[in-house]
Motif scaffolding. Structure first.
Motif, mmCIF file in Angstrom:
data_model
loop_
_atom_site.group_PDB
_atom_site.id
_atom_site.type_symbol
_atom_site.label_atom_id
_atom_site.label_comp_id
_atom_site.label_asym_id
_atom_site.label_seq_id
_atom_site.Cartn_x
_atom_site.Cartn_y
_atom_site.Cartn_z
ATOM 1 N N GLY A 198 1.598 14.232 8.703
ATOM 2 C CA GLY A 198 0.478 13.360 9.045
ATOM 3 C C GLY A 198 -0.518 13.162 7.936
ATOM 4 O O GLY A 198 -1.668 12.792 8.190
ATOM 5 N N ILE A 199 -0.130 13.370 6.692
ATOM 6 C CA ILE A 199 -1.047 13.186 5.572
ATOM 7 C C ILE A 199 -1.286 11.709 5.325
ATOM 8 O O ILE A 199 -2.393 11.296 5.022
ATOM 9 N N ILE A 200 -0.234 10.921 5.480
ATOM 10 C CA ILE A 200 -0.369 9.457 5.359
ATOM 11 C C ILE A 200 0.183 8.828 6.626
ATOM 12 O O ILE A 200 1.216 9.151 7.096
ATOM 13 N N ALA A 222 8.270 14.567 -1.313
ATOM 14 C CA ALA A 222 6.931 14.287 -0.781
ATOM 15 C C ALA A 222 6.921 13.112 0.190
ATOM 16 O O ALA A 222 6.157 13.125 1.165
ATOM 17 N N MET A 223 7.762 12.115 -0.059
ATOM 18 C CA MET A 223 7.713 10.896 0.759
ATOM 19 C C MET A 223 7.899 11.165 2.261
ATOM 20 O O MET A 223 7.070 10.729 3.064
ATOM 21 N N PRO A 224 8.935 11.872 2.689
ATOM 22 C CA PRO A 224 9.029 12.134 4.135
ATOM 23 C C PRO A 224 8.067 13.225 4.601
ATOM 24 O O PRO A 224 7.617 13.202 5.751
ATOM 25 N N VAL A 263 2.453 3.203 7.082
ATOM 26 C CA VAL A 263 2.755 3.444 5.668
ATOM 27 C C VAL A 263 3.564 4.727 5.494
ATOM 28 O O VAL A 263 4.541 4.760 4.748
ATOM 29 N N GLY A 264 3.178 5.775 6.181
ATOM 30 C CA GLY A 264 3.904 7.040 6.083
ATOM 31 C C GLY A 264 5.342 6.916 6.545
ATOM 32 O O GLY A 264 6.253 7.487 5.946
ATOM 33 N N GLU A 265 5.549 6.158 7.616
ATOM 34 C CA GLU A 265 6.907 5.933 8.097
ATOM 35 C C GLU A 265 7.726 5.159 7.070
ATOM 36 O O GLU A 265 8.900 5.450 6.862
ATOM 37 N N TRP A 266 7.091 4.189 6.434
ATOM 38 C CA TRP A 266 7.804 3.425 5.413
ATOM 39 C C TRP A 266 8.172 4.303 4.224
ATOM 40 O O TRP A 266 9.234 4.130 3.629
ATOM 41 N N MET A 267 7.312 5.230 3.863
ATOM 42 C CA MET A 267 7.625 6.143 2.760
ATOM 43 C C MET A 267 8.839 7.001 3.107
ATOM 44 O O MET A 267 9.754 7.169 2.298
ATOM 45 N N ALA A 268 8.854 7.544 4.333
ATOM 46 C CA ALA A 268 9.983 8.365 4.767
ATOM 47 C C ALA A 268 11.261 7.530 4.849
ATOM 48 O O ALA A 268 12.332 7.969 4.427
ATOM 49 N N PHE A 269 11.144 6.324 5.390
ATOM 50 C CA PHE A 269 12.280 5.408 5.505
ATOM 51 C C PHE A 269 12.832 5.070 4.114
ATOM 52 O O PHE A 269 14.040 5.049 3.899
ATOM 53 N N THR A 270 11.941 4.814 3.166
ATOM 54 C CA THR A 270 12.351 4.487 1.797
ATOM 55 C C THR A 270 13.089 5.651 1.159
ATOM 56 O O THR A 270 14.108 5.460 0.478
ATOM 57 N N CYS A 271 12.605 6.866 1.369
ATOM 58 C CA CYS A 271 13.283 8.051 0.852
ATOM 59 C C CYS A 271 14.698 8.147 1.432
ATOM 60 O O CYS A 271 15.654 8.437 0.707
ATOM 61 N N ALA A 272 14.827 7.897 2.719
ATOM 62 C CA ALA A 272 16.149 7.936 3.354
ATOM 63 C C ALA A 272 17.056 6.857 2.769
ATOM 64 O O ALA A 272 18.238 7.100 2.516
ATOM 65 N N ALA A 273 16.513 5.673 2.530
ATOM 66 C CA ALA A 273 17.317 4.591 1.948
ATOM 67 C C ALA A 273 17.761 4.935 0.525
ATOM 68 O O ALA A 273 18.908 4.663 0.143
ATOM 69 N N ILE A 274 16.888 5.543 -0.254
ATOM 70 C CA ILE A 274 17.246 5.970 -1.614
ATOM 71 C C ILE A 274 18.321 7.047 -1.554
ATOM 72 O O ILE A 274 19.270 7.044 -2.348
#
Length: 129
Positions: free
Chosen positions: A127-129, A119-121, A10-21
């Motif tokens: 390692g919070i999420i 916050a996303m990445p 999930v944390g990786e997806w949040m960081a990935f989503t931030c990069a995509a945005i």
């Protein structure tokens, strides 16, 4: 051989989503700088091609490069750079709201979006999420 890495947690997806945005913002600035400036409430003088070039080069270039590096390399330290970049963007917005008395609805909404993008990445990197 280099292969594309899909996020697993999930944390990786949040960081990935931030990069995509971030890439999407960069593409908008690169392909439609006049529209981007209108959204950002920036005005150029008539016939000021230099200002439009600044949007395509400086603004779009950093968004595209940082987002693409994150997605293509998928390294936590690169996501850290992305998170810190958005964090300092949010901090600059907050300083402007306080020091310049620029507490408009647009600035408060932008601050919230920038803080979320920071916050996303960062939650992934630390390692919070």
């Amino acid at each position: 051989m280099i292969s594309f890495y899909w996020p697993g947690a999930v944390g990786e997806w949040m960081a990935f989503t931030c990069a995509a945005i971030t890439i999407a913002f960069g593409l908008l600035l690169f392909l439609m700088p006049r529209l981007s400036f209108k959204i950002l409430r920036l005005q150029t003088r008539d016939g000021a091609g230099d200002a439009i070039a600044e949007g395509r080069a400086t603004m779009a270039g950093f968004y595209l490069a940082s987002g693409l590096c994150c997605i293509l390399l998928a390294q936590p330290l690169i996501y850290l750079v992305l998170g810190l970049g958005w964090g300092f963007t949010a901090f600059g917005r907050l300083v402007s709201i306080v020091a310049d008395r620029a507490g408009t609805r647009f600035n408060w909404m932008s601050l919230i979006i920038e803080a979320l993008l920071a916050a996303m990445p960062l939650v992934f990197v630390f390692g919070i999420i």
